[in-house]
Design an enzyme around this catalytic site. Structure first.
Site, PDB file in Angstrom:
ATOM      1  N   ARG A   1      -9.162  -8.174  41.998  1.00 12.57           N
ATOM      2  CA  ARG A   1      -8.043  -8.997  41.534  1.00 12.57           C
ATOM      3  C   ARG A   1      -7.481  -9.849  42.672  1.00 12.57           C
ATOM      4  O   ARG A   1      -7.210 -11.042  42.504  1.00 12.57           O
ATOM      5  CB  ARG A   1      -6.964  -8.101  40.935  1.00 12.57           C
ATOM      6  CG  ARG A   1      -7.453  -7.279  39.748  1.00 12.57           C
ATOM      7  CD  ARG A   1      -6.488  -6.155  39.389  1.00 12.57           C
ATOM      8  NE  ARG A   1      -5.205  -6.679  38.924  1.00 12.57           N
ATOM      9  CZ  ARG A   1      -4.155  -5.908  38.669  1.00 12.57           C
ATOM     10  NH1 ARG A   1      -4.232  -4.587  38.855  1.00 12.57           N
ATOM     11  NH2 ARG A   1      -3.033  -6.447  38.239  1.00 12.57           N
TER      12      ARG A   1
ATOM     13  N   THR B   1      -7.366  -1.683  33.781  1.00 12.57           N
ATOM     14  CA  THR B   1      -8.802  -1.924  33.969  1.00 12.57           C
ATOM     15  C   THR B   1      -9.546  -0.839  33.214  1.00 12.57           C
ATOM     16  O   THR B   1      -9.253   0.346  33.363  1.00 12.57           O
ATOM     17  CB  THR B   1      -9.180  -1.894  35.458  1.00 12.57           C
ATOM     18  OG1 THR B   1      -8.506  -2.956  36.138  1.00 12.57           O
ATOM     19  CG2 THR B   1     -10.682  -2.061  35.641  1.00 12.57           C
TER      20      THR B   1
ATOM     21  N   LEU C   1      -9.226   3.682  38.775  1.00 12.37           N
ATOM     22  CA  LEU C   1      -9.176   2.353  38.191  1.00 12.37           C
ATOM     23  C   LEU C   1      -7.709   2.051  37.885  1.00 12.37           C
ATOM     24  O   LEU C   1      -6.944   2.955  37.533  1.00 12.37           O
ATOM     25  CB  LEU C   1      -9.991   2.280  36.891  1.00 12.37           C
ATOM     26  CG  LEU C   1     -11.505   2.458  36.996  1.00 12.37           C
ATOM     27  CD1 LEU C   1     -12.125   2.451  35.599  1.00 12.37           C
ATOM     28  CD2 LEU C   1     -12.137   1.374  37.861  1.00 12.37           C
ATOM     29  N   ASP C   2      -7.330   0.797  37.988  1.00 12.30           N
ATOM     30  CA  ASP C   2      -5.970   0.415  37.623  1.00 12.30           C
ATOM     31  C   ASP C   2      -5.721   0.738  36.152  1.00 12.30           C
ATOM     32  O   ASP C   2      -6.656   0.807  35.341  1.00 12.30           O
ATOM     33  CB  ASP C   2      -5.756  -1.081  37.849  1.00 12.30           C
ATOM     34  CG  ASP C   2      -5.886  -1.474  39.309  1.00 12.30           C
ATOM     35  OD1 ASP C   2      -5.621  -0.609  40.172  1.00 12.30           O
ATOM     36  OD2 ASP C   2      -6.256  -2.630  39.585  1.00 12.30           O
ATOM     37  N   LYS C   3      -4.460   0.893  35.806  1.00 12.80           N
ATOM     38  CA  LYS C   3      -4.086   1.252  34.436  1.00 12.80           C
ATOM     39  C   LYS C   3      -4.765   0.360  33.401  1.00 12.80           C
ATOM     40  O   LYS C   3      -5.325   0.847  32.414  1.00 12.80           O
ATOM     41  CB  LYS C   3      -2.566   1.159  34.284  1.00 12.80           C
ATOM     42  CG  LYS C   3      -2.069   1.334  32.852  1.00 12.80           C
ATOM     43  CD  LYS C   3      -0.572   1.093  32.730  1.00 12.80           C
ATOM     44  CE  LYS C   3      -0.128   1.139  31.281  1.00 12.80           C
ATOM     45  NZ  LYS C   3       1.322   0.849  31.127  1.00 12.80           N
TER      46      LYS C   3
END
Length: 326
Positions: free
Chosen positions: A238, A143, A139-141
């Site tokens: 996104r 998110t 997961l992105d930082k």
């Protein structure tokens, strides 16, 4: 054949991969190895397709067994750190975690420590023997939400194979700009942005990317969406929402300049200005247990910052509707 100290690793080519290149499918089945290393193993005969040597461009049929006969020792080189983790489910083979927003998954040049990998190694030191400390997706930082982590090599191999075969159900909650009138599907290929290497972009020559979304709650100038990933490209939701001109609230890369709704209250303006991350939460993960074979479904509660954002949007919409009736 090269000499190896570890047993060969095996995986099954998903039926859905039929017709694709061997090297591309191999990279998805074993993402812990670089594409260059996998290509070298194919050429040396150490990566076998159905028990036989193959060329990188050879198409797969689906159902064949892939064998990596030369497996270099893979250890996660990171320092264990006592970082709290919210564990939603665990057994001998895997963890399912609720990753908070702000926590980086993998150590890197800008984040050598303080990451999820460091936290995992503290909780279970044996994860050091696994590729990427057992992490099979990311997961992105900024998110938040649910992630699965393998604790054994068989579990790791099984989970990676399910992801490659698109058999893992991943559901997200996103708050986007604009009042959508219906759900839909974003089917637009994604690859690295041609000029900005930190961003991804919709590109005709990119990799297939499909996101399904449906309305969960509609506000006067925003929408809460339930998004389901069919593929798992970097920044996929996104990028797709930006492409549809409904970027995610607070997204620093794809959100664009802040646009306040007409007549926005001070509370709404403060909430939108102060939301310091993309309003994206990985809500539910469903997969087949890679060892036990039983279905697993785990959900992570919506975090407090997103609940507060939804509350403010809901109250703003209600106040606006009342004002319109006067």
């Amino acid at each position: 054949m090269s000499q190896h100290s570890a047993p060969p690793r095996q995986a099954t080519i998903p039926d859905e991969a039929a017709g694709r290149r061997f090297d591309a499918v191999l990279a998805e089945l074993f993402p812990e190895y670089s594409r260059s290393r996998l290509a070298a193993w194919i050429k040396s005969g150490d990566a076998l397709l159905g028990g036989e040597p193959a060329r990188p461009r050879d198409p797969v049929r689906g159902g064949e067994t892939v064998t990596l006969a030369a497996v270099a020792e893979v250890r996660t080189e990171a320092v264990a750190e006592d970082i709290p983790l919210q564990v939603l489910y665990e057994d001998a083979d895997l963890f399912v975690l609720d990753k908070p927003a702000g926590l980086v998954v993998h150590p890197g040049a800008g984040n050598p420590a303080g990451t999820l990998v460091n936290a995992l190694l503290h909780r279970d030191p044996e994860l050091a023997a696994l590729p990427r400390a057992g992490i099979v997706h990311r997961l992105d930082k900024d998110t938040s939400g649910v992630m699965v982590v393998a604790r054994t090599l068989p579990a790791h191999t099984g989970l990676v194979a399910q992801l490659a075969a698109r058999q893992v159900h991943r559901q997200y909650l996103a708050v986007v700009v604009g009042a959508l009138v219906s759900g839909g599907t974003a089917d637009a290929a994604i690859d690295r942005h041609p000029r900005d290497r930190l961003r991804m972009a919709v590109r005709a020559d990119g990799r297939e990317a499909v996101t399904h979304f449906r309305l969960r709650e509609r506000f006067r100038a925003h929408t809460a969406l339930e998004c389901r990933l069919e593929t798992g490209r970097t920044h996929q939701i996104r990028v797709h929402m930006q492409h549809l001109r409904h970027p995610i609230v607070g997204d620093p890369l794809y959100g664009g300049p802040l646009k306040l709704p007409k007549g926005a209250s001070e509370e709404l303006a403060a909430a939108l200005r102060g939301f310091g991350r993309q309003a994206l939460h990985a809500e539910t993960l469903e997969f087949v247990h890679p060892v036990a074979g039983e279905p697993v479904r785990v959900s992570a509660p919506v975090p407090a910052d997103m609940l507060e954002l939804l509350r403010v949007l809901r109250e703003d919409s209600h106040a606006w509707e009342q004002a319109q009736r006067r």
